[in-house]
Design a protein around this motif. Structure first.
Motif, PDB file in Angstrom:
ATOM      1  N   ILE A 199       0.719  -1.594   0.070  1.00 23.56           N
ATOM      2  CA  ILE A 199      -0.035   0.087  -0.173  1.00 23.56           C
ATOM      3  C   ILE A 199       1.309   1.079  -0.136  1.00 23.56           C
ATOM      4  O   ILE A 199       0.317   2.074  -0.623  1.00 23.56           O
ATOM      5  CB  ILE A 199      -1.377   0.119   1.453  1.00 23.56           C
ATOM      6  CG1 ILE A 199      -2.022  -1.428   1.406  1.00 23.56           C
ATOM      7  CG2 ILE A 199      -1.691   0.860   1.533  1.00 23.56           C
ATOM      8  CD1 ILE A 199      -3.079  -1.389   0.428  1.00 23.56           C
ATOM      9  N   ALA A 200       1.684   0.888   0.633  1.00 20.97           N
ATOM     10  CA  ALA A 200       3.045   2.322   0.951  1.00 20.97           C
ATOM     11  C   ALA A 200       3.092   2.810  -0.722  1.00 20.97           C
ATOM     12  O   ALA A 200       3.986   3.007  -1.058  1.00 20.97           O
ATOM     13  CB  ALA A 200       3.618   1.830   1.867  1.00 20.97           C
ATOM     14  N   ILE A 201       3.719   1.697  -1.364  1.00 30.15           N
ATOM     15  CA  ILE A 201       3.712   1.239  -2.565  1.00 30.15           C
ATOM     16  C   ILE A 201       3.120   2.382  -3.794  1.00 30.15           C
ATOM     17  O   ILE A 201       3.587   3.591  -4.342  1.00 30.15           O
ATOM     18  CB  ILE A 201       4.931   0.297  -3.341  1.00 30.15           C
ATOM     19  CG1 ILE A 201       6.159  -0.182  -2.451  1.00 30.15           C
ATOM     20  CG2 ILE A 201       5.243   0.235  -4.471  1.00 30.15           C
ATOM     21  CD1 ILE A 201       6.544  -1.169  -3.308  1.00 30.15           C
ATOM     22  N   THR A 202       1.957   1.451  -3.444  1.00 25.10           N
ATOM     23  CA  THR A 202       1.086   2.605  -3.868  1.00 25.10           C
ATOM     24  C   THR A 202       0.790   4.270  -4.294  1.00 25.10           C
ATOM     25  O   THR A 202       0.480   4.670  -4.941  1.00 25.10           O
ATOM     26  CB  THR A 202      -0.445   1.572  -4.157  1.00 25.10           C
ATOM     27  OG1 THR A 202      -0.125   0.749  -3.852  1.00 25.10           O
ATOM     28  CG2 THR A 202      -1.680   1.695  -4.787  1.00 25.10           C
ATOM     29  N   ALA A 203       0.894   4.245  -2.833  1.00 20.63           N
ATOM     30  CA  ALA A 203       0.542   5.485  -2.350  1.00 20.63           C
ATOM     31  C   ALA A 203       2.088   6.337  -2.851  1.00 20.63           C
ATOM     32  O   ALA A 203       1.627   7.751  -3.318  1.00 20.63           O
ATOM     33  CB  ALA A 203       0.559   6.007  -0.595  1.00 20.63           C
ATOM     34  N   GLY A 204       3.149   6.091  -2.529  1.00 20.40           N
ATOM     35  CA  GLY A 204       4.011   6.693  -3.459  1.00 20.40           C
ATOM     36  C   GLY A 204       3.643   7.034  -4.991  1.00 20.40           C
ATOM     37  O   GLY A 204       3.550   8.132  -5.706  1.00 20.40           O
ATOM     38  N   MET A 205       3.224   6.211  -5.894  1.00 21.56           N
ATOM     39  CA  MET A 205       3.056   6.157  -7.350  1.00 21.56           C
ATOM     40  C   MET A 205       1.525   7.057  -7.860  1.00 21.56           C
ATOM     41  O   MET A 205       1.870   7.780  -8.916  1.00 21.56           O
ATOM     42  CB  MET A 205       2.054   4.743  -7.296  1.00 21.56           C
ATOM     43  CG  MET A 205       3.677   3.520  -8.047  1.00 21.56           C
ATOM     44  SD  MET A 205       2.477   2.697  -9.268  1.00 21.56           S
ATOM     45  CE  MET A 205       3.818   0.924  -8.269  1.00 21.56           C
ATOM     46  N   ASP A 206       0.710   6.550  -6.468  1.00 19.95           N
ATOM     47  CA  ASP A 206      -0.126   7.910  -6.276  1.00 19.95           C
ATOM     48  C   ASP A 206       0.741   9.548  -6.471  1.00 19.95           C
ATOM     49  O   ASP A 206       0.039  10.845  -7.560  1.00 19.95           O
ATOM     50  CB  ASP A 206      -1.202   8.196  -5.190  1.00 19.95           C
ATOM     51  CG  ASP A 206      -2.090   6.496  -5.631  1.00 19.95           C
ATOM     52  OD1 ASP A 206      -2.133   6.223  -6.154  1.00 19.95           O
ATOM     53  OD2 ASP A 206      -2.576   6.941  -3.981  1.00 19.95           O
ATOM     54  N   TYR A 207       1.463   9.928  -5.725  1.00 20.24           N
ATOM     55  CA  TYR A 207       1.623  11.226  -5.503  1.00 20.24           C
ATOM     56  C   TYR A 207       2.783  11.399  -6.617  1.00 20.24           C
ATOM     57  O   TYR A 207       3.068  12.542  -5.870  1.00 20.24           O
ATOM     58  CB  TYR A 207       1.551  11.192  -4.289  1.00 20.24           C
ATOM     59  CG  TYR A 207       0.299  12.241  -3.316  1.00 20.24           C
ATOM     60  CD1 TYR A 207       0.507  13.161  -3.394  1.00 20.24           C
ATOM     61  CD2 TYR A 207      -0.089  10.245  -2.525  1.00 20.24           C
ATOM     62  CE1 TYR A 207      -0.956  12.888  -2.466  1.00 20.24           C
ATOM     63  CE2 TYR A 207      -1.104  10.757  -2.491  1.00 20.24           C
ATOM     64  CZ  TYR A 207      -1.442  11.825  -1.589  1.00 20.24           C
ATOM     65  OH  TYR A 207      -2.872  12.007  -1.607  1.00 20.24           O
ATOM     66  N   ALA A 208       3.916  10.550  -7.014  1.00 25.46           N
ATOM     67  CA  ALA A 208       5.275  10.416  -7.827  1.00 25.46           C
ATOM     68  C   ALA A 208       5.521  11.588  -9.019  1.00 25.46           C
ATOM     69  O   ALA A 208       3.587  12.073  -9.736  1.00 25.46           O
ATOM     70  CB  ALA A 208       5.400   9.957  -8.132  1.00 25.46           C
ATOM     71  N   LEU A 209       5.771  12.675  -9.152  1.00 22.42           N
ATOM     72  CA  LEU A 209       5.438  13.613 -10.274  1.00 22.42           C
ATOM     73  C   LEU A 209       6.879  13.620 -10.941  1.00 22.42           C
ATOM     74  O   LEU A 209       6.310  14.109 -12.352  1.00 22.42           O
ATOM     75  CB  LEU A 209       6.045  14.647  -9.789  1.00 22.42           C
ATOM     76  CG  LEU A 209       5.049  15.247  -8.416  1.00 22.42           C
ATOM     77  CD1 LEU A 209       5.172  16.695  -7.750  1.00 22.42           C
ATOM     78  CD2 LEU A 209       4.074  15.638  -8.764  1.00 22.42           C
ATOM     79  N   GLY A 210       7.512  12.427 -10.954  1.00 21.93           N
ATOM     80  CA  GLY A 210       8.341  12.215 -11.676  1.00 21.93           C
ATOM     81  C   GLY A 210       7.720  11.382 -13.456  1.00 21.93           C
ATOM     82  O   GLY A 210       7.291  11.191 -13.285  1.00 21.93           O
ATOM     83  N   ASP A 211       9.164  11.604 -14.823  1.00 23.95           N
ATOM     84  CA  ASP A 211       8.314  10.870 -15.439  1.00 23.95           C
ATOM     85  C   ASP A 211       8.672   9.490 -16.091  1.00 23.95           C
ATOM     86  O   ASP A 211       8.757   9.032 -16.197  1.00 23.95           O
ATOM     87  CB  ASP A 211       9.375  11.558 -16.868  1.00 23.95           C
ATOM     88  CG  ASP A 211       9.301  13.530 -17.157  1.00 23.95           C
ATOM     89  OD1 ASP A 211       8.005  13.339 -17.253  1.00 23.95           O
ATOM     90  OD2 ASP A 211      10.421  14.281 -16.916  1.00 23.95           O
ATOM     91  N   ASN A 250      -6.572  -5.984  -2.144  1.00 26.37           N
ATOM     92  CA  ASN A 250      -5.253  -6.940  -1.980  1.00 26.37           C
ATOM     93  C   ASN A 250      -4.343  -6.617  -2.557  1.00 26.37           C
ATOM     94  O   ASN A 250      -4.232  -7.747  -3.766  1.00 26.37           O
ATOM     95  CB  ASN A 250      -5.717  -7.933  -1.786  1.00 26.37           C
ATOM     96  CG  ASN A 250      -6.813  -7.756  -0.432  1.00 26.37           C
ATOM     97  OD1 ASN A 250      -6.648  -8.189   1.376  1.00 26.37           O
ATOM     98  ND2 ASN A 250      -7.543  -8.569  -0.325  1.00 26.37           N
ATOM     99  N   ARG A 251      -3.298  -5.803  -2.859  1.00 23.55           N
ATOM    100  CA  ARG A 251      -2.271  -5.336  -3.921  1.00 23.55           C
ATOM    101  C   ARG A 251      -1.288  -6.226  -4.298  1.00 23.55           C
ATOM    102  O   ARG A 251      -0.323  -6.641  -3.261  1.00 23.55           O
ATOM    103  CB  ARG A 251      -2.120  -4.068  -3.839  1.00 23.55           C
ATOM    104  CG  ARG A 251      -3.041  -2.824  -4.031  1.00 23.55           C
ATOM    105  CD  ARG A 251      -2.748  -1.494  -3.622  1.00 23.55           C
ATOM    106  NE  ARG A 251      -2.288  -1.351  -5.925  1.00 23.55           N
ATOM    107  CZ  ARG A 251      -3.369  -0.601  -5.864  1.00 23.55           C
ATOM    108  NH1 ARG A 251      -4.590  -1.034  -5.698  1.00 23.55           N
ATOM    109  NH2 ARG A 251      -3.158  -0.099  -7.243  1.00 23.55           N
ATOM    110  N   PHE A 252      -0.727  -6.652  -5.190  1.00 21.76           N
ATOM    111  CA  PHE A 252       0.871  -7.392  -5.355  1.00 21.76           C
ATOM    112  C   PHE A 252       1.116  -6.775  -6.164  1.00 21.76           C
ATOM    113  O   PHE A 252       0.852  -6.839  -7.830  1.00 21.76           O
ATOM    114  CB  PHE A 252       0.447  -9.182  -5.386  1.00 21.76           C
ATOM    115  CG  PHE A 252       1.189  -9.522  -5.879  1.00 21.76           C
ATOM    116  CD1 PHE A 252       2.181 -10.277  -4.358  1.00 21.76           C
ATOM    117  CD2 PHE A 252       1.557 -10.490  -7.039  1.00 21.76           C
ATOM    118  CE1 PHE A 252       3.729 -11.094  -5.208  1.00 21.76           C
ATOM    119  CE2 PHE A 252       3.002 -11.370  -6.947  1.00 21.76           C
ATOM    120  CZ  PHE A 252       3.635 -11.245  -5.503  1.00 21.76           C
ATOM    121  N   VAL A 253       1.656  -5.533  -6.113  1.00 19.24           N
ATOM    122  CA  VAL A 253       1.937  -4.462  -6.950  1.00 19.24           C
ATOM    123  C   VAL A 253       2.884  -4.969  -8.059  1.00 19.24           C
ATOM    124  O   VAL A 253       2.698  -4.467  -9.242  1.00 19.24           O
ATOM    125  CB  VAL A 253       3.359  -3.470  -6.231  1.00 19.24           C
ATOM    126  CG1 VAL A 253       3.197  -2.079  -7.240  1.00 19.24           C
ATOM    127  CG2 VAL A 253       2.126  -2.834  -4.946  1.00 19.24           C
TER     128      VAL A 253
END
Ligand code: UDP
Ligand code: MG
Length: 324
Positions: A78-90, A178-181
């Motif tokens: 879930i932490a990784i998912t949140a990171g992807m939600d807020y990431a600004l990079g290309d 239930n995420r398996f990124v």
């Protein structure tokens, strides 16, 4: 909003006060060597120690550092998912905080990305400093997943990878609970390639994946990507019915053609126990799926942020990215 971040590095952290400083320094050194603007996006997954304090300290001095602070421990995926939600990079790199994934590999990933690959995942050719138990169970899990999963998920590959903006945007559309990124990244497709690396020992501290979390994680992997365990009931049903029929013929034959029929008490009990065991296992498997369906129907948010305002401000304001 103008995007002026070239690279985002997502670092989930849970009680990592022993390693956080060293990871910050090594990541900064590597990212500065790229000569392009970047952000280090730490996700504090409800740490009970001073991890968040350290990161706030970095952020005060270094505007490349950002922090997403969870209200409690929601889990690594879930932490990784949140990171992807807020990431600004290309391009977005996901990396563990404990330096088991060497940051020095990132420029190599970036090179592959510039060649046109949209996902560059790091495959472990060797794992150092992990128990035999962990190595064996991990090897078994990846083989089992490979046999069961409907999409091809590369074996011996963690979440250490670079993904393109397009892949990150595609991941936003997947809101399953239930995420398996690493499986989801395979599922979204795009041009994918691998680089090999040796997984180092943890720099300091203990693993944050005890057996219970590992089991849950592997169950998420299998149930998210395969229905085959559910079909087991059908196959086993056929096998057991056939075996019972043969056994019935044998006992009938004994009854008709021989004088002595065996009392049969113990064999009866043995069969009953076996069958009950099989039935309970199958119930358990069905339960795993139903539990996950239940999670989906509740449709709770994936995570809660402690200081959402702070990050929104960061997202909205025009930050002058300093590359020293
Ligand atoms: N982690 C997390 N939440 C958790 C468990 C782990 O954010 O509930 C983070 C942890 O801080 C680390 C990464 O996920 O950065 C991988 O965890 P760890 O190194 O303990 O796992 P292992 O390498 O032993 O499988
Ligand atoms: Mg680790």
């Amino acid at each position: 909003m103008k995007r002026n971040v070239r690279y985002t590095v997502i670092i989930p952290v849970y009680n990592e006060e022993a390693v956080i400083q060293e990871s910050y320094h090594r990541l900064t050194r590597v990212m500065q060597s790229t000569g392009e603007p970047y952000e280090l996006l730490f996700i504090n997954d409800g740490s009970g120690d001073r991890t968040a304090e350290f990161i706030e300290g970095f952020a005060e001095r270094d505007e490349c550092v950002k922090l997403l602070d969870f209200s409690r421990n929601f889990g690594h995926q879930i932490a990784i998912t949140a990171g992807m939600d807020y990431a600004l990079g290309d391009a977005i790199v996901i990396i563990d905080a404990d330096l088991q994934d060497p940051p020095e590999l990132i420029p190599q990933m970036i090179e592959k990305w510039k060649e046109g690959y949209e996902v560059v995942y790091a495959m472990r050719s060797q794992r150092k400093g992990e128990t035999l138990f962990k190595k064996w169970t991990a090897a078994f899990f990846y083989r089992l997943l490979g046999a069961l999963a409907e999409v091809k998920i590369p074996p011996d590959t963690g979440d250490f990878r670079l993904i393109d903006r397009k892949v990150c945007d595609a991941m936003h559309s997947i809101r399953e609970k239930n995420r398996f990124v690493r499986g989801l990244v395979s599922w979204v497709g795009f041009r994918q390639t691998a680089i090999e690396y040796v997984r180092e020992e943890r720099y300091a501290g203990e693993t944050k994946y005890p057996l219970k979390k590992m089991l849950r994680f592997s169950m998420d992997g299998i149930t998210s990507f395969s229905y085959k365990p559910l079909k087991l009931a059908t196959y086993l049903g056929f096998v057991v019915s056939f075996a019972s029929f043969v056994y019935l013929l044998i006992s009938l034959g004994e009854k008709i053609f021989t004088a002595s029929t065996t009392a049969g008490w113990s064999s009866l009990i043995a069969c009953l126990m076996l069958l009950n065991g099989v039935i309970l296992i199958l119930f358990g498997i069905i339960g795993e799926y139903i539990g996950r369906i239940y999670d989906e129907t509740k449709d709770r948010p994936l995570y809660i942020l402690r200081n959402k305002q702070k990050i929104e401000k960061v997202k909205l304001k025009e930050v002058k990215w300093s590359v020293q």
